[in-house]
Design an enzyme around this catalytic site. Structure first.
Site, PDB file in Angstrom:
ATOM      1  N   LYS A   1       0.769  -1.200  -0.072  1.00  0.00           N
ATOM      2  CA  LYS A   1       0.081   0.122  -0.071  1.00  0.00           C
ATOM      3  C   LYS A   1       0.972   1.456  -0.005  1.00  0.00           C
ATOM      4  O   LYS A   1       0.373   2.496  -0.491  1.00  0.00           O
ATOM      5  CB  LYS A   1      -1.062   0.047   1.203  1.00  0.00           C
ATOM      6  CG  LYS A   1      -1.900  -1.016   1.184  1.00  0.00           C
ATOM      7  CD  LYS A   1      -3.174  -1.102   0.076  1.00  0.00           C
ATOM      8  CE  LYS A   1      -4.058  -2.074   0.194  1.00  0.00           C
ATOM      9  NZ  LYS A   1      -4.979  -1.922  -0.821  1.00  0.00           N
TER      10      LYS A   1
ATOM     11  N   GLU B   1      -9.453   5.820   3.287  1.00  0.00           N
ATOM     12  CA  GLU B   1     -10.176   4.825   3.989  1.00  0.00           C
ATOM     13  C   GLU B   1      -9.385   3.672   4.296  1.00  0.00           C
ATOM     14  O   GLU B   1      -8.300   3.463   3.476  1.00  0.00           O
ATOM     15  CB  GLU B   1     -11.419   4.244   2.998  1.00  0.00           C
ATOM     16  CG  GLU B   1     -10.873   3.190   2.042  1.00  0.00           C
ATOM     17  CD  GLU B   1      -9.878   3.703   1.037  1.00  0.00           C
ATOM     18  OE1 GLU B   1      -9.717   4.872   0.859  1.00  0.00           O
ATOM     19  OE2 GLU B   1      -9.414   2.760   0.437  1.00  0.00           O
TER      20      GLU B   1
ATOM     21  N   SER C   1       1.538  -9.608  -0.830  1.00  0.00           N
ATOM     22  CA  SER C   1       1.488  -8.438  -0.765  1.00  0.00           C
ATOM     23  C   SER C   1       1.616  -7.750   0.505  1.00  0.00           C
ATOM     24  O   SER C   1       1.909  -6.373   0.714  1.00  0.00           O
ATOM     25  CB  SER C   1      -0.150  -8.169  -1.049  1.00  0.00           C
ATOM     26  OG  SER C   1      -0.907  -9.031  -0.354  1.00  0.00           O
TER      27      SER C   1
END
Lengths: 386, 261
Positions: A86, A108, A371
């Site tokens: 991210k 968010e 990830s």
């Protein structure tokens, strides 16, 4: 390259209140300018290298391979600062916000990884940060909430609906409608109105740009398959992007089957054949009832607990370029433990879905996008499996 | 008479300085009570009623309307039942339906337009269907003489406002503040300029909504040149809390009507 896709086939678009339309035009213009500005690329490149820890390693999963007979390679996004991919997007969009003169950031978060990454980027760059998070996810992911607060972000609990990611995105968009002239919304996945899906993909593409070169370097060949978990689909689209033109490379997205595709309690709109619908500003495959009311998703992993999917994934499915499968809660939890024991790597519950699929379906030269790391999930996993 | 003509008639025949346009939510708190609320609006001076269809993810709405939609859906509200409500109210007063795009898309633009005609509804407002995404909807509604009512916001640039204004049918829904629906104190800063800019860019009447919650605000909005005043969350709050929702909403609507005489 100057164009930013508004649609992927029929999917995508901008289904948002009129108040936001000028901001989306401004964002698209700013992104085109930034992409073509060497100074932006240089600044982001230094942050990704020295602050976030890029490039991430490519790692051969020897003990999994001994067990399965396959040849699995892992792209280690879990080793990045904040523990997940991210940060690639958060840093890129935070720099973009500064270019637009916006010093207040909205985000968010579901699992908390995008929220932490955005809070870190805002702390580093001196920006105000407000993160919307469902009350149920706050309960599931408390350590990440504490991290965000420590970093100076405001965590705003969302109490509507199922109190998870879908509602958090909605609430972030409502904030943005009211503050659009001074705020930028850093959406965390490859969803939302255009140009967000294209921007997020472009910023996550670094995953596959690196991995493609690393695979060629280490094996002398491209991977036969690229496998990634899909909620909204940002690590997957970033992991697929550089391989889209390599027709011989198979692309596989692994969604959350939750309590089972037949139960209706899942997060797998692509696998379950979700009808096209509008969610959070774009047309894509979504989970909805017969009249078009959005359904609640369900997954043990907060990051896959989302009834929509990025519009480019819907198009990749429709064209057959990518294939989507789903793994249920039980199998994902088992893979979480198995990967930890075998490789000494605790994967995020999201990524555990991809591990579960590939360990059941081993192949030669598989590339799995790891990830994120699973420290955030320990309490939830122990509570469910003890 | 087509839907567009019936809306035009509502503005021409308005009782006060500006048309009074209350918003109600179909099936909130339940189907029969919501019909009674719509009829009470008509009986107390409404020139046109907006009938909202409950939706699971109303991005343009603030907490009051969002919560009402959630409750209505929990109580079993459907699009079909909501259109029954619209039909009953349309017999007493011109109506437009407010509905998020996915519910319309799910049925299809053309079938949805046919349902609106069947219900006696005059037009449609889609709060998440901006100009760029609207061509198919506009064609389907035009074919039935129904009005696709677009929204403009304070953030809408002039050139875009002209594009939207020229394609407007029925009226131009002019959002008074950047934000979601909901009650606000005081009057929107620069409302005169907002109204003047809208009026200069469209041949249809300009109706102002979002944030108008007192008769004084309604009156000053009319003074600013608005040809219609939309009252939403204030009335939903009344419907959510009063022992007799229809009577209570009727009283509040009457106060607004008096302020616009």
């Amino acid at each position: 390259m100057t164009e930013v896709e508004h649609r992927f086939g029929p999917y995508g678009g901008r289904y948002v209140p009129e108040t936001l339309m000028p901001a989306l035009v401004e964002l698209e213009d700013a992104w085109i300018a930034a992409r073509n500005d060497p100074a932006y690329g240089a600044e982001l490149g230094i942050l990704l290298r020295d602050f976030a820890g890029r490039p991430t390693p490519l790692y051969r999963a020897e003990r999994i391979n001994e067990l399965t007979g396959g040849d699995l390679w892992l792209k280690r996004e879990d080793l990045l600062h904040t523990g997940a991919h991210k940060i690639n997007n958060a840093l890129g969009q935070a720099l973009l916000a500064i270019r637009m003169g916006k010093r207040r950031i909205i985000a968010e978060t579901g699992a908390g990884q995008h929220g932490v990454a955005t809070a870190v980027a805002c702390a580093r760059l001196g920006l105000e940060c407000v993160v919307y998070m469902g009350a149920e996810d706050i309960r599931r992911q408390l350590p990440n909430v504490e991290r965000m607060r420590l970093l100076g972000a405001t965590v705003a609990p969302v109490e509507s609906g199922a109190k998870t990611l879908k509602e958090a995105v909605s609430e972030a968009i409502r904030d943005w409608v009211a503050t659009v002239e001074t705020s930028h919304y850093i959406i965390g996945s490859a969803v939302g109105p255009a140009p967000f899906p294209a921007i997020v993909r472009d910023l996550q593409r670094v995953i596959s740009d690196e991995a493609r070169a690393q695979m060629l370097d280490r094996t002398g060949d491209l991977p036969k398959r690229v496998i990634a978990c899909v909620g909204g689909g940002s690590n997957a689209i970033g992991g697929f992007a550089a391989f889209l033109d390599d027709a011989e490379v198979e692309l596989i997205g692994v969604e959350a089957a939750g309590e089972g595709l037949d139960s209706g309690r899942h997060g797998a709109p692509l696998t379950a054949g979700g009808r096209p619908g509008i969610l959070h500003g774009s047309l894509s495959a979504i989970m909805q009832d017969d009249e078009g009311q959005i359904a609640e998703a369900h997954s043990v992993s907060a990051g896959l607990d989302y009834p929509g999917s990025g519009p480019q994934h819907a198009w990749l499915r429709e064209t057959g370029r990518a294939t989507y499968v789903a793994v249920n809660d039980t199998d994902a939890l088992a893979a979480f433990r198995r990967v930890s024991e075998l490789e000494g790597i605790i994967p995020a519950l999201e990524t555990a879905h991809a591990f579960s699929w590939v360990m059941a379906n081993p192949g030669e030269r598989d590339l799995l996008i790891l990830s994120g790391r699973g420290d955030k999930d320990l309490a939830e996993v122990i509570a469910r499996t003890s | 008479m087509t839907g567009c003509e019936r809306i035009a008639g509502a503005f021409e025949g308005r009782a006060g300085r500006a048309a009074l346009m209350p918003y109600m939510m179909a099936c909130f708190p339940d189907e029969q009570t919501s019909i009674a609320i719509g009829l009470a609006c008509a009986a107390n001076g409404a020139d046109l009623v907006e009938v909202g269809i409950p939706y699971s993810d109303p991005l343009a709405d603030g907490p009051v309307i969002h919560e009402a939609a959630t409750q209505a859906l929990r109580n079993g509200a459907t699009v079909t039942a909501s259109l029954r409500v619209a039909k009953a109210v349309s017999e007493a007063v011109p109506t437009v339906v407010m509905c998020y795009a996915n519910l319309v898309l799910s049925m299809g633009w053309e079938p949805f337009a046919a349902e609106l005609v069947e219900a006696g509804v005059s037009g449609l407002i889609c709060p998440d269907l901006p100009l760029e995404e609207a061509p198919e909807a506009l064609a389907a509604l035009d074919a039935h003489g129904l009005a696709l009512v677009p929204l403009v916001a304070p953030t809408t640039p002039d050139s875009r406002l002209a594009d939207i204004g020229s394609r407007a049918r029925g009226f131009l829904y002019t959002v008074s503040v950047a934000g979601t629906t909901g009650e606000r104190s005081g009057s929107a800063v620069g409302i005169d300029a907002v109204v003047e800019r809208a009026r200069a860019n469209t041949p249809v009447p300009v109706a102002v909504g979002f944030g108008i919650s007192t008769p004084e605000q309604a009156s000053s909005t009319a003074d600013a040149g608005a040809e219609g005043v939309i009252i939403g969350s204030r009335l939903i709050r009344e419907a959510a809390t009063a022992a007799d929702p229809a009577a209570a909403v009727g009283l509040v609507v009457k106060d607004f009507a008096d302020s616009l005489r």
